[in-house]
Enzyme design. Sequence first.
Site, PDB file in Angstrom:
ATOM      1  N   ARG A   1       3.778  16.120  10.366  1.00  0.00           N
ATOM      2  CA  ARG A   1       5.123  15.757   9.918  1.00  0.00           C
ATOM      3  C   ARG A   1       5.247  15.854   8.400  1.00  0.00           C
ATOM      4  NH1 ARG A   1       5.536   9.219  11.167  1.00  0.00           N
ATOM      5  NH2 ARG A   1       4.040   8.580   9.594  1.00  0.00           N
TER       6      ARG A   1
ATOM      7  N   ASP B   1      -6.955   2.354  17.396  1.00  0.00           N
ATOM      8  CA  ASP B   1      -7.927   3.434  17.606  1.00  0.00           C
ATOM      9  C   ASP B   1      -7.622   4.670  16.762  1.00  0.00           C
ATOM     10  OD1 ASP B   1      -5.654   4.333  18.824  1.00  0.00           O
ATOM     11  OD2 ASP B   1      -6.454   4.342  20.862  1.00  0.00           O
TER      12      ASP B   1
ATOM     13  N   ASP C   1       7.835  -1.877   6.205  1.00  0.00           N
ATOM     14  CA  ASP C   1       6.857  -0.783   6.107  1.00  0.00           C
ATOM     15  C   ASP C   1       7.398   0.494   6.749  1.00  0.00           C
ATOM     16  OD1 ASP C   1       6.435  -2.695   8.329  1.00  0.00           O
ATOM     17  OD2 ASP C   1       5.117  -1.134   9.103  1.00  0.00           O
ATOM     18  N   ASN C   2       8.493   0.384   7.482  1.00  0.00           N
ATOM     19  CA  ASN C   2       9.085   1.575   8.092  1.00  0.00           C
ATOM     20  C   ASN C   2      10.376   1.987   7.389  1.00  0.00           C
ATOM     21  OD1 ASN C   2       7.040   1.720   9.979  1.00  0.00           O
ATOM     22  ND2 ASN C   2       8.151   0.546  11.516  1.00  0.00           N
TER      23      ASN C   2
ATOM     24  N   LYS D   1      -0.113  12.589  12.076  1.00  0.00           N
ATOM     25  CA  LYS D   1      -0.030  11.259  12.688  1.00  0.00           C
ATOM     26  C   LYS D   1      -0.784  11.293  14.016  1.00  0.00           C
ATOM     27  CE  LYS D   1       3.160   7.681  14.269  1.00  0.00           C
ATOM     28  NZ  LYS D   1       4.548   7.230  14.260  1.00  0.00           N
TER      29      LYS D   1
ATOM     30  N   ARG E   1       7.101   3.719   0.998  1.00  0.00           N
ATOM     31  CA  ARG E   1       7.997   2.795   1.702  1.00  0.00           C
ATOM     32  C   ARG E   1       8.256   1.553   0.873  1.00  0.00           C
ATOM     33  NH1 ARG E   1       5.577   3.935   6.989  1.00  0.00           N
ATOM     34  NH2 ARG E   1       4.749   6.013   6.637  1.00  0.00           N
TER      35      ARG E   1
HETATM   36  P1  AMP Z   1       4.181   1.170  13.360  1.00  0.00           P
HETATM   37  O1  AMP Z   1       4.698   0.048  14.204  1.00  0.00           O
HETATM   38  O2  AMP Z   1       3.926   2.432  14.133  1.00  0.00           O
HETATM   39  O3  AMP Z   1       5.012   1.407  12.168  1.00  0.00           O
HETATM   40  O4  AMP Z   1       2.735   0.708  12.853  1.00  0.00           O
HETATM   41  C1  AMP Z   1       2.496  -0.478  12.165  1.00  0.00           C
HETATM   42  C2  AMP Z   1       1.117  -0.458  11.621  1.00  0.00           C
HETATM   43  O5  AMP Z   1       0.159  -0.361  12.667  1.00  0.00           O
HETATM   44  C3  AMP Z   1       0.797   0.695  10.679  1.00  0.00           C
HETATM   45  O6  AMP Z   1      -0.083   0.207   9.718  1.00  0.00           O
HETATM   46  C4  AMP Z   1       0.118   1.692  11.596  1.00  0.00           C
HETATM   47  O7  AMP Z   1      -0.711   2.573  10.899  1.00  0.00           O
HETATM   48  C5  AMP Z   1      -0.685   0.763  12.479  1.00  0.00           C
HETATM   49  N1  AMP Z   1      -1.000   1.348  13.788  1.00  0.00           N
HETATM   50  C6  AMP Z   1      -0.150   1.545  14.835  1.00  0.00           C
HETATM   51  N2  AMP Z   1      -0.809   2.101  15.862  1.00  0.00           N
HETATM   52  C7  AMP Z   1      -2.088   2.281  15.479  1.00  0.00           C
HETATM   53  C8  AMP Z   1      -3.247   2.823  16.098  1.00  0.00           C
HETATM   54  N3  AMP Z   1      -3.242   3.283  17.342  1.00  0.00           N
HETATM   55  N4  AMP Z   1      -4.383   2.843  15.390  1.00  0.00           N
HETATM   56  C9  AMP Z   1      -4.421   2.377  14.127  1.00  0.00           C
HETATM   57  N5  AMP Z   1      -3.375   1.858  13.491  1.00  0.00           N
HETATM   58  C10 AMP Z   1      -2.211   1.809  14.147  1.00  0.00           C
HETATM   59 MG    MG Z   2       5.108   2.491  10.612  1.00  0.00          MG
END
Ligand code: AMP
Ligand code: MG
Length: 580
Positions: free
Chosen positions: A258, A200, A335-336, A188, A265
């Site tokens: 991880r 990014d 998604d989580n 990750k 999911r």
């Molecule tokens: P999360 O809130 O961490 O579960 O992320 C939600 C979505 O945003 C997922 O599709 C992640 O892969 C994407 N995401 C979160 N942070 C980034 C990042 N810095 N660069 C690319 N995708 C991100």
């Molecule tokens: Mg996520």
Amino acid sequence: MCHAIHTVLALALVLASAIVSPVYLLEFCQSADSHCHSHDNTATDAVKSRWNVNHSNLIQDLDQFRVSCKKLIEAFPIDEVDGNFVRAVKNCIFSQSTPTPLKGPLRLAAVSKDVIEGILDVDVSLTQSDEFLFYASGGRLLRGSVPLAHRYGGHQFGYWAGQLGDGRAHLLGQYTNKKGEVWELQLKGSGKTPYSRSGDGRAVIRSSVREFLCSEAMHSLGVPTSRAASLIVSDEPVLRDPFYNGKVKTERGAVVLRLAKSWFRIGSLEMLAHSGEIDLLRKLLNFVIDEHFPSINSDDPDKYLVFYSTVVNETAHLIAKWMSVGFAHGVCNTDNFSLLSITIDYGPFGFMESYNPNFVPNTSDDEGRYSVGAQADVGLFNLEKLLMALSPVLSEEQRKEAKIILKGYVEIYQLRIHQLFKAKLGLVGEEEDDGYLIGFLLKMMEDTQPDFTMTFRQLSEVSAEQLHSRNFTQMWALEDLSSHKLFSDWLSMYLLRLRRQENGDSDRQHRMKNVNPRYVLRNWMAESAIRKAERNDFSEVELLHHILSSPFVTQETAEEAGYAARPPLWAERLMVSCSS
Ligand code: AMP
Ligand code: MG
């Protein structure tokens, strides 16, 4: 329906750096500079004795460690388009995507011996090598690895968000260990993928330290979770606006290696249902069932229904477990939410300190959608979305049955919560008023807001005699609780209940201490470790990792660090947002 569960829950409630040894720090030079990293035997021996390695059964050379993507690649069509550019992806489960190496120097900030040796069969001393830094940060691919980014969607904060996917994660492959368990390894923070949207592809040190520490801590608390093998930090600048107030900061990139038995999911299935890819939906479901739900017969015409029923059951159990340790996930989007009902995607989570069902760990969650007390409801919402995703492969009759299964969620959750809180209070057997006793206590806690973790811990440590005489010296959480005007009433009831149990008081204390942790990863503890880690001092990360691996055992170093004491005043001002 969500409203209904609230009412039932409410009713239930009313009624009823001084580290032991310096961290072994390895600074990685990208040039093959011999001064940078010593390979001499004395050093290796010292490392091995430090880790107390049993050589016989562990892999001694990282080049011997191999993963396989065969099963995943053969099971599903792969994105036909190549390259890490952002796009809408169709008709596949994965896109092939190569990690982008982090810019060095790289440092090993933390490693879990339990995972490296206990799951990956690798001698943990190998993590002190240059190769490991590369492998565990995306700079070099493990043997057999064909890195993949998973295409999924999800409901975020109540609304369908369309395609999300692994925007900064790479699935390296599956590893079958000595015990025959199959684990999926994922990086990750390892760079952009077709799912990066405007991101990014990176993760910063603070969120990665939190993910590493919390996933390992949750495991030790007995909560189903993904695991963390290692944490590598770099000098690569990563821009973030931590509090979304326009103050952009330059932070540094980090990668967590991880593991989970599966990273699929609810959003994995939703993506396919929403885009009408029903054959693929069926394929993914069959795969998940065959690989991860061995008790379900693949010829059973009701297998999707049985699968759904299992996920409903397990999700209720997971959330009850979260509640029993005061854990708020923070971003319970579909998604989580894992199909295996394990805790995944640690972001702005928090352990509740003062008891407050409205505790919201994520400062970006203005409406408190994901407050600790709303999690059971949110679980129900997410399971409704799962049912919608399954609908295209269910018959009319099965859909009706699935709705009945979903209705059972509230009861499963309540039963589980009841069992868990009974154990937290040391109650054996079942008495009519047990629910009342638990609800009464929680209501008093809501009124007096004592520390959640320490109230239950101190109830475990205090003797019945001390309780009787209300001798709470040093028991700061119980002191807070006992200020309630009905405390004496509750106490009499509790003591009478305990007296009716056959086993002695020390047996009760023993049982209670095994379910009520003395240490949880409080935000202020993580924050203090993060501040040091950002200066390349990983001693407190190691200290926390070590202490939280035995959360039920009183430890001198933890006591010295104040981890069971009243939180410091500055802890109240801490904020954690979605920025990561
Ligand atoms: P999360 O809130 O961490 O579960 O992320 C939600 C979505 O945003 C997922 O599709 C992640 O892969 C994407 N995401 C979160 N942070 C980034 C990042 N810095 N660069 C690319 N995708 C991100
Ligand atoms: Mg996520």
